[in-house]
Design an enzyme around this catalytic site. Structure first.
Site, mmCIF file in Angstrom:
data_model
loop_
_atom_site.group_PDB
_atom_site.id
_atom_site.type_symbol
_atom_site.label_atom_id
_atom_site.label_comp_id
_atom_site.label_asym_id
_atom_site.label_seq_id
_atom_site.Cartn_x
_atom_site.Cartn_y
_atom_site.Cartn_z
ATOM 1 N N ASP A 175 -30.920 20.670 39.089
ATOM 2 C CA ASP A 175 -31.065 22.120 39.141
ATOM 3 C C ASP A 175 -32.205 22.424 40.108
ATOM 4 O OD1 ASP A 175 -29.962 24.364 36.828
ATOM 5 O OD2 ASP A 175 -31.440 25.025 38.302
ATOM 6 N N LYS A 224 -21.599 40.403 45.613
ATOM 7 C CA LYS A 224 -21.519 41.396 46.681
ATOM 8 C C LYS A 224 -20.870 40.782 47.920
ATOM 9 C CE LYS A 224 -25.495 44.112 45.140
ATOM 10 N NZ LYS A 224 -26.821 44.676 45.495
ATOM 11 N N ASP A 253 -24.077 30.605 40.612
ATOM 12 C CA ASP A 253 -24.319 31.986 41.036
ATOM 13 C C ASP A 253 -23.128 32.469 41.867
ATOM 14 O OD1 ASP A 253 -25.247 34.393 42.145
ATOM 15 O OD2 ASP A 253 -27.304 33.648 42.285
ATOM 16 N N ASP A 270 -17.325 32.335 35.433
ATOM 17 C CA ASP A 270 -16.996 33.531 34.669
ATOM 18 C C ASP A 270 -16.515 34.650 35.590
ATOM 19 O OD1 ASP A 270 -19.752 33.303 35.514
ATOM 20 O OD2 ASP A 270 -20.097 35.258 34.597
ATOM 21 N N GLU A 308 -31.931 20.461 45.503
ATOM 22 C CA GLU A 308 -30.783 21.228 45.968
ATOM 23 C C GLU A 308 -29.601 20.281 46.145
ATOM 24 O OE1 GLU A 308 -28.065 23.663 48.066
ATOM 25 O OE2 GLU A 308 -28.847 21.793 48.868
ATOM 26 N N GLU A 354 -23.915 16.456 37.507
ATOM 27 C CA GLU A 354 -23.787 17.865 37.133
ATOM 28 C C GLU A 354 -24.683 18.685 38.047
ATOM 29 O OE1 GLU A 354 -24.161 21.246 33.655
ATOM 30 O OE2 GLU A 354 -25.319 19.396 33.426
#
Length: 232
Positions: free
Chosen positions: A63, A117, A113, A149, A90, A38
């Site tokens: 993470d 933009k 993330d 999302d 990472e 994960e």
């Protein structure tokens, strides 16, 4: 802002210096059960549900945030699971440094993330280059689950997957708004409660596919690897 570093002493936490390159995860877990990764475990809600439902698999949750790794370890201790380990690392560095090729039965990436933009799109983790790299580490038939999302991110990932020989869609549609039986993290549940959508992708490495491209380029250690316009 520099994040306050929490010393993680949990037995669930794996440190880089304790592992060989590539790592022997059969030794880490004490068995040769299939290994699932994960990427971006957050506070550990998702992986705890997943590992509880499939004790016959081993889970590596990673993470880049120390606080999230600590919370994940605490949650795993409360659940008394034995088939999960946590690393602060990472994703690209983990793949290149500690995983053997064709070693992953599945990979889960939930709500990374989105860098919404336009000038930041190249910073997205899941781009064509990353998906091509990941193909080397998935077993033939190994599964890739992605959720976001942000509809634009999900459709961009689908477009990248369609450009790469070796992936095949496992859903009746390119991007689904629901996936039966898929665990929902606290973040996902909160987002859905607000009337928003989560976009799901489920592909796998074609069992007949052989990776013919060059091996992935080495990645230097760090939580913010260099970005370039060539990353996809």
């Amino acid at each position: 802002m520099t994040q306050h570093m929490i010393e993680i002493k949990s037995p669930y936490f794996l440190r880089e210096e304790s592992l060989a390159s590539p790592a022997d995860f059969a030794a880490v877990f004490g068995n040769r059960n299939p290994l699932v990764l994960e990427i971006g475990c957050g506070i550990g809600d998702f992986v705890t549900q997943l590992a509880s439902s499939a004790p016959e698999r081993n889970y590596l949750a990673i993470d880049i945030y120390n606080k999230g790794c600590n919370k994940t370890c605490n949650r795993l201790e409360q659940a008394r699971l034995t088939n999960v380990r946590v690393m602060r690392i990472e994703a690209r560095y983990l793949l290149e440094q500690f995983l053997a090729t064709e070693s992953l039965a599945a990979v889960y990436i939930n709500c990374p993330d989105p860098w919404p933009k336009k000038r930041h799109l190249k910073r997205r983790l899941v781009n064509e280059r990353f998906l091509q790299t990941l193909l080397h580490y998935l077993q033939p038939g190994g599964e890739l689950f992605f959720s976001s999302d942000v509809a634009d991110y999900a459709h961009a990932v689908t477009a990248h997957l369609n450009q790469i020989k070796g992936y095949e869609n496992r859903l009746p549609v390119p991007v689904a708004l629901d996936m039966a039986g898929y665990p929902l993290s606290k973040y996902m549940r909160r987002f859905l409660a607000q009337g928003q959508s989560i976009h799901f992708i489920h592909h796998r490495r074609n069992p007949q596919h052989t990776c013919e491209t060059a091996a992935p380029q080495p990645v230097h250690r760090g939580f913010r690897t260099a970005w370039s316009a060539n990353n996809g």
